[in-house]
Design a protein around this motif. Sequence first.
Motif, mmCIF file in Angstrom:
data_model
loop_
_atom_site.group_PDB
_atom_site.id
_atom_site.type_symbol
_atom_site.label_atom_id
_atom_site.label_comp_id
_atom_site.label_asym_id
_atom_site.label_seq_id
_atom_site.Cartn_x
_atom_site.Cartn_y
_atom_site.Cartn_z
ATOM 1 N N GLY A 1 -14.137 -24.265 25.723
ATOM 2 C CA GLY A 1 -13.187 -24.999 24.894
ATOM 3 C C GLY A 1 -11.779 -24.652 25.331
ATOM 4 N N TRP A 2 -10.976 -24.121 24.398
ATOM 5 C CA TRP A 2 -9.601 -23.720 24.711
ATOM 6 C C TRP A 2 -9.466 -22.213 24.865
ATOM 7 C CZ3 TRP A 2 -5.356 -26.829 25.529
ATOM 8 C CH2 TRP A 2 -5.576 -28.189 25.336
ATOM 9 N N ARG A 3 -10.565 -21.488 24.740
ATOM 10 C CA ARG A 3 -10.524 -20.027 24.799
ATOM 11 C C ARG A 3 -10.911 -19.544 26.185
ATOM 12 N NH1 ARG A 3 -13.554 -15.601 24.110
ATOM 13 N NH2 ARG A 3 -15.543 -16.631 23.820
ATOM 14 N N GLN A 4 -10.087 -18.627 26.734
ATOM 15 C CA GLN A 4 -10.386 -18.065 28.045
ATOM 16 C C GLN A 4 -11.509 -17.050 27.922
ATOM 17 O OE1 GLN A 4 -7.050 -16.365 30.140
ATOM 18 N NE2 GLN A 4 -8.369 -15.077 31.359
ATOM 19 N N LEU A 5 -12.451 -17.113 28.844
ATOM 20 C CA LEU A 5 -13.540 -16.141 28.870
ATOM 21 C C LEU A 5 -13.036 -14.822 29.460
ATOM 22 C CD1 LEU A 5 -16.367 -18.497 30.162
ATOM 23 C CD2 LEU A 5 -16.038 -17.669 27.837
ATOM 24 N N GLU A 6 -13.723 -13.744 29.140
ATOM 25 C CA GLU A 6 -13.340 -12.423 29.661
ATOM 26 C C GLU A 6 -13.624 -12.301 31.152
ATOM 27 O OE1 GLU A 6 -11.878 -9.851 27.977
ATOM 28 O OE2 GLU A 6 -11.646 -11.274 26.339
ATOM 29 N N GLY A 7 -14.761 -12.866 31.571
ATOM 30 C CA GLY A 7 -15.164 -12.730 32.965
ATOM 31 C C GLY A 7 -16.140 -13.818 33.361
ATOM 32 N N CYS A 8 -16.469 -13.831 34.635
ATOM 33 C CA CYS A 8 -17.375 -14.840 35.179
ATOM 34 C C CYS A 8 -18.817 -14.448 34.880
ATOM 35 C CB CYS A 8 -17.161 -14.961 36.684
ATOM 36 S SG CYS A 8 -18.242 -16.163 37.474
ATOM 37 N N THR A 9 -19.573 -15.390 34.373
ATOM 38 C CA THR A 9 -20.983 -15.129 34.066
ATOM 39 C C THR A 9 -21.846 -15.162 35.319
ATOM 40 O OG1 THR A 9 -21.313 -17.469 33.581
ATOM 41 C CG2 THR A 9 -20.795 -16.035 31.720
ATOM 42 N N VAL A 10 -21.318 -15.668 36.429
ATOM 43 C CA VAL A 10 -22.090 -15.769 37.660
ATOM 44 C C VAL A 10 -21.877 -14.549 38.562
ATOM 45 C CG1 VAL A 10 -22.477 -17.150 39.741
ATOM 46 C CG2 VAL A 10 -22.070 -18.279 37.561
ATOM 47 N N CYS A 11 -20.613 -14.237 38.882
ATOM 48 C CA CYS A 11 -20.334 -13.152 39.840
ATOM 49 C C CYS A 11 -19.850 -11.864 39.182
ATOM 50 C CB CYS A 11 -19.330 -13.601 40.892
ATOM 51 S SG CYS A 11 -17.652 -13.832 40.267
ATOM 52 N N GLY A 12 -19.456 -11.924 37.902
ATOM 53 C CA GLY A 12 -19.035 -10.729 37.193
ATOM 54 C C GLY A 12 -17.556 -10.387 37.307
ATOM 55 N N LEU A 13 -16.762 -11.228 37.915
ATOM 56 C CA LEU A 13 -15.324 -10.974 38.038
ATOM 57 C C LEU A 13 -14.673 -10.954 36.660
ATOM 58 C CD1 LEU A 13 -12.741 -10.793 39.890
ATOM 59 C CD2 LEU A 13 -12.561 -13.266 39.549
ATOM 60 N N VAL A 14 -13.898 -9.926 36.383
ATOM 61 C CA VAL A 14 -13.099 -9.866 35.157
ATOM 62 C C VAL A 14 -11.803 -10.603 35.462
ATOM 63 C CG1 VAL A 14 -11.917 -8.354 33.525
ATOM 64 C CG2 VAL A 14 -14.133 -7.685 34.473
ATOM 65 N N PHE A 15 -11.504 -11.657 34.699
ATOM 66 C CA PHE A 15 -10.363 -12.513 35.019
ATOM 67 C C PHE A 15 -9.023 -11.823 34.828
ATOM 68 C CE2 PHE A 15 -13.479 -15.954 33.714
ATOM 69 C CZ PHE A 15 -13.892 -16.175 35.020
ATOM 70 N N ALA A 16 -8.849 -11.111 33.734
ATOM 71 C CA ALA A 16 -7.609 -10.381 33.477
ATOM 72 C C ALA A 16 -7.993 -8.971 33.051
ATOM 73 C CB ALA A 16 -6.784 -11.068 32.404
ATOM 74 N N ARG A 17 -7.845 -8.045 33.979
ATOM 75 C CA ARG A 17 -8.257 -6.672 33.717
ATOM 76 C C ARG A 17 -7.499 -6.060 32.552
ATOM 77 N NH1 ARG A 17 -6.986 -3.008 38.389
ATOM 78 N NH2 ARG A 17 -5.669 -2.063 36.860
ATOM 79 N N ASN A 18 -6.215 -6.357 32.471
ATOM 80 C CA ASN A 18 -5.366 -5.865 31.383
ATOM 81 C C ASN A 18 -4.826 -7.060 30.610
ATOM 82 O OD1 ASN A 18 -5.500 -3.100 32.296
ATOM 83 N ND2 ASN A 18 -4.160 -3.729 33.962
ATOM 84 N N PRO A 19 -4.711 -6.944 29.289
ATOM 85 C CA PRO A 19 -4.150 -8.064 28.517
ATOM 86 C C PRO A 19 -2.749 -8.416 29.029
ATOM 87 C CG PRO A 19 -5.067 -6.405 27.056
ATOM 88 C CD PRO A 19 -5.095 -5.826 28.435
ATOM 89 N N GLY A 20 -2.513 -9.686 29.244
ATOM 90 C CA GLY A 20 -1.203 -10.143 29.694
ATOM 91 C C GLY A 20 -1.015 -10.166 31.201
ATOM 92 N N ASP A 21 -2.062 -9.877 31.960
ATOM 93 C CA ASP A 21 -1.933 -9.860 33.423
ATOM 94 C C ASP A 21 -1.480 -11.195 34.004
ATOM 95 O OD1 ASP A 21 -2.504 -7.237 33.860
ATOM 96 O OD2 ASP A 21 -4.565 -7.546 34.527
#
Length: 126
Positions: free
Chosen positions: A25-45
């Motif tokens: 939806g409009w909410r960013q996910l924490e990480g990728c469900t396929v490869c496991g990449l964390v999109f923003a390691r620290n809040p506000g990155d």
Amino acid sequence: MIGTTLRRGLRKRCPHCGQGRLFTGWRQLEGCTVCGLVFARNPGDTWAFTIMGDRLPIGAMIVVIYFGVVRSHRVLGLILLVVLAALVILTAPNRWGAGIALHYLSRVYWPDPADSIPPPPVTRPR
């Protein structure tokens, strides 16, 4: 690599593997469900990329329309402001995805030893 990564971000896909989704939806996910990449390691990155690539151009467009077009053609200026507002809302996740992709590129090109980026995805020959 840069073009591919940015295209993935604009398509709201993981910049690393291109498979996982960035948003639900409009909410960013924490990480990728396929490869496991964390999109923003620290809040506000990703704020710097979002402000430079999103907020500043939108602000400039509003100023140009308001002080340029609205002053001379009020109805046309108001129509342009409404159209711009609709475009800004409808394309927000795509622009935010590009910001996430730019942040990912910064992590790849200037790595931090404490940042765990998964190994590159395996590409299959066609």
